[in-house]
Enzyme design. Structure first.
Site, PDB file in Angstrom:
ATOM      1  N   CYS A 237       0.983  -1.089  -0.257  1.00 23.61           N
ATOM      2  CA  CYS A 237       0.001   0.008   0.123  1.00 23.61           C
ATOM      3  C   CYS A 237       0.972   1.183  -0.041  1.00 23.61           C
ATOM      4  O   CYS A 237       1.625   1.491   0.998  1.00 23.61           O
ATOM      5  CB  CYS A 237      -1.033  -0.006   1.288  1.00 23.61           C
ATOM      6  SG  CYS A 237      -1.921   1.564   1.252  1.00 23.61           S
ATOM      7  N   ASN A 246      -0.429  -8.408  -0.508  1.00 24.24           N
ATOM      8  CA  ASN A 246      -1.558  -9.501  -0.133  1.00 24.24           C
ATOM      9  C   ASN A 246      -1.178 -10.676   0.124  1.00 24.24           C
ATOM     10  O   ASN A 246      -0.094 -11.285  -0.508  1.00 24.24           O
ATOM     11  CB  ASN A 246      -2.423  -9.232  -1.201  1.00 24.24           C
ATOM     12  CG  ASN A 246      -2.885  -7.817  -1.857  1.00 24.24           C
ATOM     13  OD1 ASN A 246      -3.826  -7.323  -1.304  1.00 24.24           O
ATOM     14  ND2 ASN A 246      -2.184  -7.136  -2.439  1.00 24.24           N
TER      15      ASN A 246
END
Length: 299
Positions: A237, A246
């Protein structure tokens, strides 16, 4: 067998965090390989202003070049009406809206307060639904914020309910910086599913602290059957310093199959897609199943 839906977010959430811009042809090949592996929901790109995320400035070209099987749903992130216009012109049937459960992260990510974000997204959702598109919602920082720390459950509940009232069919609950533990997943998702049916919630876990798959297992216990993941474990992010990727799609599929869940995904072909993008990026990715698969092939 119990079925689990996987939403592949690597082409968007994964590649947007790469320093180098992946060529259009490679992105198209990656998406085609993911579809060939059996994935039925793929977030292909983002229609955020290219100045913000230059890695995805080629969204139209990518969507024009990929194969479009009738049984696969492709989606893209849209922040505003301009982004929605571009997405609709690209022939997408689904778009995704995003905001945060924490005020500070929302300000960093969208440059607006949570309160000021609601009317913007409501306008986009209304127009998307008018165009006949499905609308998905993302709620970031459900389990923790890089600027505020712990995020109260009521924040996530408020944002989730607001998105559902806008007409989104599903809300993806995100552990954006990878701080959640199974205990917290049981507590927060267990509370949220009492407000909303499990069919309208999804889990989006990052593996910053190695708890990503354990959190999926906890969410499965709470009734969730839709999870976001990224090929090879790509991602992070840009507004969450230190956030790892992820959960890996390969690792997720391996675990789910071992738990007797049906995904419709061919793990061997999936690892081929992971090997492809790893080669394109020129570095080792974090997926443990991908590492094991490639190691076995060299023995």
């Amino acid at each position: 067998m119990d079925k689990v839906q996987i939403v592949e977010v690597g082409p968007r959430d994964g590649l947007q965090n790469e320093k180098e811009i992946v060529p259009v042809a490679a992105k198209i090949q990656l998406i085609d390989k993911l579809v060939a592996a059996g994935l039925k929901r793929v977030e292909a790109s983002s229609f955020v202003n290219p100045r913000w995320i230059p890695q995805l400035a080629d969204a139209e070209e990518v969507l024009q070049g990929i194969a479009r099987p009738a049984d696969v749903t492709f989606s893209a992130l849209v922040p505003n009406l301009r982004g929605l216009e571009r997405a609709a012109a690209s022939g997408l049937r689904e778009v995704a809206l995003f905001m945060s459960a924490s005020e500070s992260h929302n300000q960093k990510n969208i440059n607006k307060s949570i309160e000021d974000t609601f009317p913007v997204l409501q306008e986009v959702a209304r127009e998307a639904l008018t165009l006949g598109l499905r609308v998905r919602g993302y709620v970031s920082t459900v389990f923790g914020c890089p600027y505020e720390g712990s995020v109260p459950l009521e924040n996530s509940r408020r944002v989730t309910n607001a998105l559902l009232e806008m007409g989104v069919f599903e809300v993806s609950l995100g552990d954006t910086i990878g701080v959640a533990t199974p205990k917290q997943v049981h507590e927060k998702i267990g509370a949220l599913v009492k407000d909303v049916t499990t069919e309208r919630l999804a889990g989006h876990f990052h593996d910053t602290r190695g708890t990503g798959l354990a959190n999926v297992a906890a969410a499965l216990d709470e009734g969730l059957r839709t999870f976001d993941s990224s090929i090879g474990g790509l991602g992070g992010c840009p507004y969450a310093p230190g956030a790892a990727g992820n959960i890996s799609t390969e690792d997720l599929v391996y675990m789910l199959h071992g738990m007797d869940y049906e995904t419709g995904v061919d793990l061997e072909r999936l690892t081929e897609a992971g090997a492809f993008i790893q080669q394109q990026l020129g570095r080792e990715l974090s997926s443990k199943v991908l590492k094991a698969s490639l190691a076995c092939k060299t023995v």
